[in-house]
Write a protein that holds these residues in place. Structure first.
Motif, PDB file in Angstrom:
ATOM      1  N   SER A 116       0.966  -1.388  -0.148  1.00 30.33           N
ATOM      2  CA  SER A 116       0.106  -0.086   0.067  1.00 30.33           C
ATOM      3  C   SER A 116       0.888   1.272  -0.042  1.00 30.33           C
ATOM      4  CB  SER A 116      -0.985   0.185   1.347  1.00 30.33           C
ATOM      5  OG  SER A 116      -0.294   0.451   2.504  1.00 30.33           O
ATOM      6  N   SER A 117       2.131   1.189   0.010  1.00 30.88           N
ATOM      7  CA  SER A 117       3.017   2.244  -0.198  1.00 30.88           C
ATOM      8  C   SER A 117       2.661   3.467   1.220  1.00 30.88           C
ATOM      9  CB  SER A 117       2.943   3.173  -1.249  1.00 30.88           C
ATOM     10  OG  SER A 117       3.200   2.028  -2.454  1.00 30.88           O
ATOM     11  N   ASP A 118       2.769   2.742   2.341  1.00 27.47           N
ATOM     12  CA  ASP A 118       2.572   3.255   3.492  1.00 27.47           C
ATOM     13  C   ASP A 118       1.067   4.274   3.142  1.00 27.47           C
ATOM     14  OD1 ASP A 118       4.103   3.048   5.565  1.00 27.47           O
ATOM     15  OD2 ASP A 118       5.425   4.500   4.941  1.00 27.47           O
ATOM     16  N   GLU A 119       0.190   3.467   2.702  1.00 29.05           N
ATOM     17  CA  GLU A 119      -1.238   4.126   2.644  1.00 29.05           C
ATOM     18  C   GLU A 119      -1.232   5.399   1.902  1.00 29.05           C
ATOM     19  OE1 GLU A 119      -3.574   3.530   5.918  1.00 29.05           O
ATOM     20  OE2 GLU A 119      -3.572   1.325   5.831  1.00 29.05           O
ATOM     21  N   ILE A 120      -0.410   5.672   0.892  1.00 26.84           N
ATOM     22  CA  ILE A 120      -0.268   6.774   0.085  1.00 26.84           C
ATOM     23  C   ILE A 120      -1.561   7.501   0.161  1.00 26.84           C
ATOM     24  CG2 ILE A 120      -0.582   5.598  -2.328  1.00 26.84           C
ATOM     25  CD1 ILE A 120       1.662   7.666  -3.140  1.00 26.84           C
ATOM     26  N   SER A 121      -1.559   8.739  -0.061  1.00 35.51           N
ATOM     27  CA  SER A 121      -2.715   9.480  -0.277  1.00 35.51           C
ATOM     28  C   SER A 121      -3.386   9.538  -1.529  1.00 35.51           C
ATOM     29  CB  SER A 121      -2.442  11.085   0.312  1.00 35.51           C
ATOM     30  OG  SER A 121      -1.578  11.773  -0.713  1.00 35.51           O
ATOM     31  N   SER A 122      -4.423   9.932  -1.867  1.00 39.84           N
ATOM     32  CA  SER A 122      -4.983   9.902  -3.197  1.00 39.84           C
ATOM     33  C   SER A 122      -4.407  11.078  -4.109  1.00 39.84           C
ATOM     34  CB  SER A 122      -6.538   9.940  -2.969  1.00 39.84           C
ATOM     35  OG  SER A 122      -7.200   8.922  -2.443  1.00 39.84           O
ATOM     36  N   ALA A 123      -4.042  11.964  -3.530  1.00 43.57           N
ATOM     37  CA  ALA A 123      -3.721  13.047  -4.141  1.00 43.57           C
ATOM     38  C   ALA A 123      -2.256  12.819  -4.649  1.00 43.57           C
ATOM     39  CB  ALA A 123      -3.702  14.402  -3.381  1.00 43.57           C
ATOM     40  N   GLU A 124      -1.157  12.097  -3.987  1.00 36.97           N
ATOM     41  CA  GLU A 124      -0.185  11.704  -4.414  1.00 36.97           C
ATOM     42  C   GLU A 124      -0.263  10.505  -5.382  1.00 36.97           C
ATOM     43  OE1 GLU A 124       3.041  12.203  -0.569  1.00 36.97           O
ATOM     44  OE2 GLU A 124       1.218  10.834  -0.286  1.00 36.97           O
ATOM     45  N   ALA A 125      -0.967   9.847  -5.099  1.00 38.07           N
ATOM     46  CA  ALA A 125      -1.145   8.691  -6.051  1.00 38.07           C
ATOM     47  C   ALA A 125      -1.526   9.211  -7.228  1.00 38.07           C
ATOM     48  CB  ALA A 125      -2.169   7.636  -5.321  1.00 38.07           C
ATOM     49  N   LYS A 126      -2.556   9.983  -7.575  1.00 35.47           N
ATOM     50  CA  LYS A 126      -3.159  10.462  -8.808  1.00 35.47           C
ATOM     51  C   LYS A 126      -2.125  11.048  -9.552  1.00 35.47           C
ATOM     52  CE  LYS A 126      -6.535  13.299 -10.712  1.00 35.47           C
ATOM     53  NZ  LYS A 126      -5.877  14.415 -11.488  1.00 35.47           N
ATOM     54  N   GLU A 127      -0.876  11.594  -9.020  1.00 36.31           N
ATOM     55  CA  GLU A 127       0.040  12.201  -9.778  1.00 36.31           C
ATOM     56  C   GLU A 127       1.107  11.026 -10.466  1.00 36.31           C
ATOM     57  OE1 GLU A 127       2.652  15.634  -8.590  1.00 36.31           O
ATOM     58  OE2 GLU A 127       1.266  15.988  -6.898  1.00 36.31           O
ATOM     59  N   LEU A 128       1.233  10.003  -9.340  1.00 39.59           N
ATOM     60  CA  LEU A 128       1.953   8.949 -10.046  1.00 39.59           C
ATOM     61  C   LEU A 128       1.362   8.067 -10.971  1.00 39.59           C
ATOM     62  CD1 LEU A 128       3.447   7.750  -6.426  1.00 39.59           C
ATOM     63  CD2 LEU A 128       4.734   9.416  -8.121  1.00 39.59           C
ATOM     64  N   ILE A 129       0.113   8.089 -10.819  1.00 41.89           N
ATOM     65  CA  ILE A 129      -0.761   7.202 -12.010  1.00 41.89           C
ATOM     66  C   ILE A 129      -0.667   7.893 -13.192  1.00 41.89           C
ATOM     67  CG2 ILE A 129      -3.055   6.233 -12.676  1.00 41.89           C
ATOM     68  CD1 ILE A 129      -1.285   4.381 -10.615  1.00 41.89           C
ATOM     69  N   GLU A 130      -0.639   9.246 -13.098  1.00 41.88           N
ATOM     70  CA  GLU A 130      -0.694  10.120 -14.404  1.00 41.88           C
ATOM     71  C   GLU A 130       0.661   9.777 -15.017  1.00 41.88           C
ATOM     72  OE1 GLU A 130      -1.985  13.868 -13.024  1.00 41.88           O
ATOM     73  OE2 GLU A 130      -4.274  13.407 -13.236  1.00 41.88           O
ATOM     74  N   ALA A 131       1.921   9.662 -14.010  1.00 39.86           N
ATOM     75  CA  ALA A 131       2.928   9.877 -14.940  1.00 39.86           C
ATOM     76  C   ALA A 131       3.162   8.252 -15.719  1.00 39.86           C
ATOM     77  CB  ALA A 131       3.997   9.814 -13.742  1.00 39.86           C
ATOM     78  N   VAL A 132       2.545   7.257 -14.872  1.00 44.05           N
ATOM     79  CA  VAL A 132       2.591   5.816 -15.479  1.00 44.05           C
ATOM     80  C   VAL A 132       1.692   5.870 -16.710  1.00 44.05           C
ATOM     81  CG1 VAL A 132       1.560   3.818 -15.243  1.00 44.05           C
ATOM     82  CG2 VAL A 132       2.956   4.659 -13.214  1.00 44.05           C
ATOM     83  N   ASN A 133       0.665   6.398 -16.686  1.00 43.30           N
ATOM     84  CA  ASN A 133      -0.145   6.610 -18.101  1.00 43.30           C
ATOM     85  C   ASN A 133       0.375   7.337 -18.978  1.00 43.30           C
ATOM     86  OD1 ASN A 133      -2.841   5.818 -18.888  1.00 43.30           O
ATOM     87  ND2 ASN A 133      -3.435   7.845 -19.242  1.00 43.30           N
ATOM     88  N   ALA A 134       1.232   8.310 -18.824  1.00 44.76           N
ATOM     89  CA  ALA A 134       1.536   9.269 -19.917  1.00 44.76           C
ATOM     90  C   ALA A 134       2.777   8.479 -20.563  1.00 44.76           C
ATOM     91  CB  ALA A 134       2.289  10.444 -19.402  1.00 44.76           C
ATOM     92  N   SER A 135       3.420   7.292 -19.860  1.00 45.91           N
ATOM     93  CA  SER A 135       4.362   6.611 -20.381  1.00 45.91           C
ATOM     94  C   SER A 135       3.639   5.380 -21.106  1.00 45.91           C
ATOM     95  CB  SER A 135       5.437   6.173 -19.497  1.00 45.91           C
ATOM     96  OG  SER A 135       6.014   7.226 -18.873  1.00 45.91           O
ATOM     97  N   PHE A 136       2.673   4.717 -20.792  1.00 43.06           N
ATOM     98  CA  PHE A 136       2.220   3.637 -21.366  1.00 43.06           C
ATOM     99  C   PHE A 136       0.783   3.692 -22.124  1.00 43.06           C
ATOM    100  CE2 PHE A 136       4.606   1.872 -17.430  1.00 43.06           C
ATOM    101  CZ  PHE A 136       5.615   1.767 -18.134  1.00 43.06           C
ATOM    102  N   LYS A 137       0.022   4.952 -21.897  1.00 43.20           N
ATOM    103  CA  LYS A 137      -1.104   4.845 -22.400  1.00 43.20           C
ATOM    104  C   LYS A 137      -1.072   4.603 -24.308  1.00 43.20           C
ATOM    105  CE  LYS A 137      -5.245   7.595 -23.104  1.00 43.20           C
ATOM    106  NZ  LYS A 137      -6.083   8.908 -22.921  1.00 43.20           N
ATOM    107  N   ASN A 138      -1.970   3.912 -24.731  1.00 43.88           N
ATOM    108  CA  ASN A 138      -1.934   3.641 -26.208  1.00 43.88           C
ATOM    109  C   ASN A 138      -3.386   2.807 -26.404  1.00 43.88           C
ATOM    110  OD1 ASN A 138      -1.689   0.724 -25.466  1.00 43.88           O
ATOM    111  ND2 ASN A 138       0.363   0.646 -25.977  1.00 43.88           N
ATOM    112  N   ASP A 139      -3.752   2.580 -27.433  1.00 44.89           N
ATOM    113  CA  ASP A 139      -4.855   1.876 -28.091  1.00 44.89           C
ATOM    114  C   ASP A 139      -5.173   0.734 -27.274  1.00 44.89           C
ATOM    115  OD1 ASP A 139      -4.889   3.881 -30.088  1.00 44.89           O
ATOM    116  OD2 ASP A 139      -4.254   2.526 -31.699  1.00 44.89           O
ATOM    117  N   ASN A 140      -4.199   0.197 -26.497  1.00 44.59           N
ATOM    118  CA  ASN A 140      -4.642  -0.978 -25.719  1.00 44.59           C
ATOM    119  C   ASN A 140      -4.708  -0.831 -24.094  1.00 44.59           C
ATOM    120  OD1 ASN A 140      -4.812  -2.951 -27.915  1.00 44.59           O
ATOM    121  ND2 ASN A 140      -2.574  -2.944 -27.994  1.00 44.59           N
TER     122      ASN A 140
END
Length: 402
Positions: A116-140
């Motif tokens: 749970s990454s020390d039960e990371i806050s939703s606001a912090e997690a949103k930034e990280l998921i957006e960074a992941v999505n920016a790298s991996f998002k495609n048609d699939n």
């Protein structure tokens, strides 16, 4: 008649040496629940069929009255529905945890430090998921932020049957034996491995480390499935109901079943959740005309996964004081009502994961108190009554219809 089901996720356990060889349910001070047990029908119920994994998805489907052998299609699509994501017939949803892995250079040599990454806050997690999505998002592939460490990946034209491992099942273990395997899983494994380089030096994680918090330095993918189709709860049982939970999984089951989803401010899914607010929200729903409330509390399960003995006991005591105590006072004005209390599955502290054993339930009706000889609510006391439901999904029929 008003009906309230209080589900303490993962409350059931094994005897704990540090608790004088009692289970948390035996050890906890819970006068309200024990009062109900003395005047209720008490027994055991098997919520997880032998051929299915003991996840909260399977178990809560069962408790809510739906045969998981018939309706279960995977965990993540239930969460996706709660997040408002539209799934096509060919979409596969996967849970995406933000986890803390150890810092060995080779990804496969790393250890699962914290699911749970020390039960990371939703606001912090949103930034990280957006960074992941920016790298991996495609048609699939497309990633969607959720709550705390719990997020979602939608895989267009994706595959199922992937045999992926929940990260909370491998706390403290080397991840090599639990990584996605096979050609079908290669895209998922590639994203997990590459996510470490994306996240390890992200400003959010640098700030967390500076505060003494664990970094969310990798994604972990699991729980894949396609959108299920559930019968409507009101059509199945003839009553209107609401669901109260901080967990997307439970909200998703409720939404698919046509239950009204209630958001409670401060409901977190852990020991710091708004226990009192959940009880007050349940009473408000009943006062507004709803017949049934499914009130889910995640805290005991989280404590079990983290081997937090004192907090697991405390979570049960808070459920007793702030939820059950509040409900008993608020329900007194009704001529009649029924309360059922149970876990969905055990989450033994010694194992830090779910098991499939039967769990104890109590079923109390104001106008028809019963003396079954039970002095308190616990696993051992419930076994003494001889009442047993081998198919968990039938318990809801019994609760609502008698």
């Amino acid at each position: 008649m008003k009906y309230v089901l209080i589900l303490g996720d993962g409350m059931a356990d094994y005897p704990v040496p540090q608790l004088n060889n009692k289970t948390p349910l035996q050890y906890a001070k819970k006068p309200n629940i024990d009062f109900l047990a003395k005047n209720a029908e008490v027994g055991m119920v098997k919520t997880v069929p032998d051929d299915l994994s003991p996840g909260s998805d399977v178990a809560n489907l069962s408790v809510m009255g739906f045969d998981p052998k018939k309706y279960y299609t995977g965990r993540s699509p239930l969460e996706a529905v709660s997040m408002g994501l539209e799934l096509s017939d060919t979409d596969v949803a996967l849970r995406c945890n933000l986890v803390t892995l150890s810092d060995e250079e080779d990804y496969s040599n790393k250890t699962m430090i914290d699911y749970s990454s020390d039960e990371i806050s939703s606001a912090e997690a949103k930034e990280l998921i957006e960074a992941v999505n920016a790298s991996f998002k495609n048609d699939n592939f497309c990633f969607y932020p959720g709550i705390s460490y719990r997020h979602c990946l939608i895989w267009s034209n994706g595959l199922t049957g992937l045999k992926l491992t929940p990260p909370h099942d491998i706390s403290g273990k080397k991840i090599a034996d639990y990584l996605p395997k096979g050609e079908n899983n290669k895209p998922l494994l590639d994203m997990m491995v590459k996510s470490y380089d994306i996240l390890k030096d992200h400003p959010v994680n640098k700030a967390r480390i500076a505060k003494g918090l664990r970094p969310a330095n990798s994604i972990w993918l699991w729980g894949e499935g396609k959108r299920p189709s559930l019968p409507r709860f009101d059509e199945k049982y003839g009553i209107k109901g609401s669901v109260i939970s901080a967990v997307d999984l439970i909200k998703g089951i409720g939404i698919l079943a046509g239950l009204k989803n209630i958001e409670v401010e401060g409901a977190t899914g852990n020991i710091h959740t708004n226990f009192l607010g959940k009880a007050q929200a349940a009473l408000k729903e009943l006062e507004s005309g709803q017949d049934f409330v499914y009130l889910h509390v995640e805290a005991p399960d989280e404590c079990g996964h983290r081997n937090e003995i004192e907090n697991k006991v405390k979570s049960i005591e808070l459920i007793d004081e702030q939820i059950v105590g509040t409900l008993l006072k608020g329900l007194e004005k009704y001529d009649d009502y029924r309360i059922m209390i149970l876990p969905d599955h055990p989450t033994p502290l010694s194992l830090m994961t779910h098991t499939s054993e039967p769990v104890p339930f109590l079923m109390y009706q104001k106008s028809r108190p019963k003396d079954t000889g039970v002095e308190s609510y616990s696993e051992e006391q419930a076994k003494t009554t001889g009442v047993y439901f081998a198919e968990g999904y039938k318990l809801m029929d019994y609760f609502l219809k008698g």
